[in-house]
Design an enzyme around this catalytic site. Structure first.
Site, PDB file in Angstrom:
ATOM      1  N   GLN A  36       0.317   6.127  10.806  1.00 32.43           N
ATOM      2  CA  GLN A  36       0.055   6.184  10.053  1.00 32.43           C
ATOM      3  C   GLN A  36       1.884   6.951   9.941  1.00 32.43           C
ATOM      4  O   GLN A  36       2.383   8.220  10.505  1.00 32.43           O
ATOM      5  CB  GLN A  36      -0.548   7.827   9.397  1.00 32.43           C
ATOM      6  CG  GLN A  36      -0.461   7.435   7.963  1.00 32.43           C
ATOM      7  CD  GLN A  36      -2.123   8.359   8.138  1.00 32.43           C
ATOM      8  OE1 GLN A  36      -1.839   9.438   7.216  1.00 32.43           O
ATOM      9  NE2 GLN A  36      -3.632   7.363   7.735  1.00 32.43           N
ATOM     10  N   GLY A  37       2.613   6.472   8.895  1.00 36.94           N
ATOM     11  CA  GLY A  37       3.985   7.137   8.069  1.00 36.94           C
ATOM     12  C   GLY A  37       5.064   5.444   8.171  1.00 36.94           C
ATOM     13  O   GLY A  37       5.984   6.270   8.374  1.00 36.94           O
ATOM     14  N   ASP A  38       4.408   4.552   9.456  1.00 40.19           N
ATOM     15  CA  ASP A  38       5.023   3.828   9.881  1.00 40.19           C
ATOM     16  C   ASP A  38       4.771   2.486   8.930  1.00 40.19           C
ATOM     17  O   ASP A  38       5.939   1.608   8.702  1.00 40.19           O
ATOM     18  CB  ASP A  38       5.038   3.545  11.249  1.00 40.19           C
ATOM     19  CG  ASP A  38       5.552   4.004  12.504  1.00 40.19           C
ATOM     20  OD1 ASP A  38       6.534   4.610  12.212  1.00 40.19           O
ATOM     21  OD2 ASP A  38       4.512   4.826  13.420  1.00 40.19           O
ATOM     22  N   SER A  39       3.694   2.656   8.095  1.00 37.48           N
ATOM     23  CA  SER A  39       3.678   1.509   7.505  1.00 37.48           C
ATOM     24  C   SER A  39       5.003   1.022   6.687  1.00 37.48           C
ATOM     25  O   SER A  39       5.697   1.642   5.435  1.00 37.48           O
ATOM     26  CB  SER A  39       2.473   2.004   5.839  1.00 37.48           C
ATOM     27  OG  SER A  39       1.445   1.464   7.279  1.00 37.48           O
ATOM     28  N   ASP A  56       0.445  -7.791   2.300  1.00 38.69           N
ATOM     29  CA  ASP A  56       0.713  -5.865   1.790  1.00 38.69           C
ATOM     30  C   ASP A  56       2.212  -5.960   1.192  1.00 38.69           C
ATOM     31  O   ASP A  56       2.799  -5.349   3.196  1.00 38.69           O
ATOM     32  CB  ASP A  56       0.072  -5.466   2.809  1.00 38.69           C
ATOM     33  CG  ASP A  56       0.051  -4.270   2.733  1.00 38.69           C
ATOM     34  OD1 ASP A  56       0.308  -3.765   2.014  1.00 38.69           O
ATOM     35  OD2 ASP A  56       0.061  -3.480   3.894  1.00 38.69           O
ATOM     36  N   HIS A  94       0.725  -1.467  -0.045  1.00 38.90           N
ATOM     37  CA  HIS A  94      -0.096   0.046  -0.003  1.00 38.90           C
ATOM     38  C   HIS A  94       0.667   1.148   0.080  1.00 38.90           C
ATOM     39  O   HIS A  94       0.217   2.608  -0.097  1.00 38.90           O
ATOM     40  CB  HIS A  94      -0.954   0.098   1.328  1.00 38.90           C
ATOM     41  CG  HIS A  94      -1.151   0.517   2.231  1.00 38.90           C
ATOM     42  ND1 HIS A  94      -0.075  -0.756   3.559  1.00 38.90           N
ATOM     43  CD2 HIS A  94      -0.595   2.077   3.059  1.00 38.90           C
ATOM     44  CE1 HIS A  94       0.234   0.011   5.141  1.00 38.90           C
ATOM     45  NE2 HIS A  94      -0.056   1.457   4.073  1.00 38.90           N
TER      46      HIS A  94
END
Ligand code: 4AZ
Length: 253
Positions: free
Chosen positions: A197-200, A108, A61
């Site tokens: 969010q942003g660590d993905s 993912d 993603h």
């Protein structure tokens, strides 16, 4: 990386209270394989892991819908504002798992091929024989430059957090479509420490192996809403041919 959003909301002063921040700074020297992805404006949007000199593993993603010009890899840089540190690598190919649809449906994973080999030590993938690393209670380390509270800003510095693997039954209870063969969840039933969010796309590590990739979750650090991670051991067979391939037109440094 994480924070206790609910407590912040109720106390209003919690931002200054270090006790509620679940992560802590991590050094790039001790985790040289952790990288971040930037868009064409130089803004960090995801994490990743160096898994071979010219290969970075991230979340599908994070890579989906982006052209090669819209993603670069920043390696060897702990402080996003330190433009002298590390290297910015150009991506020459994006591989996305062929069954990927959305993060919460699994698969993912994506692999970015870089124009040049990076001068940093890669992290080996967890293999099918590494099931013990996924036992509930196994203490994992998650890394990233993501948000430090659910609605907050991303982190200037690399952060790390320790999160234990939770029982699959618990994950299924809290997330009905959780797929235990393809995912695991980690964190605390009480929340407080989590990825955000942003660590993905970034690494989850134990025993010197990449066991997980940060994938999804409901909010950040919420009670009974742990982070969900890609179960990397399950994808070893799909990933090895991509990760271990020698890229064509290799430019040696
Ligand atoms: C995200 O939006 C995201 N709390 C990453 C991790 C988690 C939730 C959301 C886990 O990229």
């Amino acid at each position: 990386m994480l924070v206790l959003a609910a407590l912040l909301a109720t106390t209003g002063t919690a931002a200054a209270d270090e006790r509620i921040v679940g992560g802590e700074r991590a050094s790039i020297e001790a985790s040289p394989w952790v990288v971040y992805l930037v868009d064409d404006r130089g803004t960090q949007f995801c994490g990743g892991t160096i898994v071979a000199p010219q290969k970075v593993l991230t979340a599908a993603h994070c890579a989906e819908g982006r052209s090669l010009r819209e993603v670069q890899v920043v390696a060897g840089r702990e402080d996003k504002q330190d433009r002298q540190a590390g290297v910015v690598a150009t991506v020459t190919d994006i591989w996305i798992h062929k069954r990927y649809v959305s993060a919460d449906q699994g698969e993912d994973v994506a692999v970015l091929t870089l124009r040049r080999a990076l001068p940093y030590t890669p992290l080996p993938l967890a293999e099918l024989t590494d099931q013990a690393l996924y036992e509930p209670g196994s203490q994992l380390r998650a890394y990233g430059w993501g948000r430090t509270s659910e609605n907050g800003k991303t982190s200037r510095y690399l952060m790390g957090a320790t999160v234990p693997v939770l029982a699959d039954d618990f994950c299924v209870q809290t997330y009905p479509h959780f797929k235990k063969a393809d995912m695991f969840c980690a964190g605390y039933e009480g929340g407080k420490i989590d990825t955000c969010q942003g660590d993905s796309g970034g690494p989850v590590v134990v025993d010197g192996k990449l066991v997980g990739v940060t994938s999804w979750g409901e909010g950040c650090a919420r009670r009974n809403k742990p982070g969900v991670y890609v179960r990397i051991s399950r994808y070893a067979k799909d990933l090895h041919p991509v990760v271990d391939a020698t890229p064509p037109g290799v430019v040696e440094p």
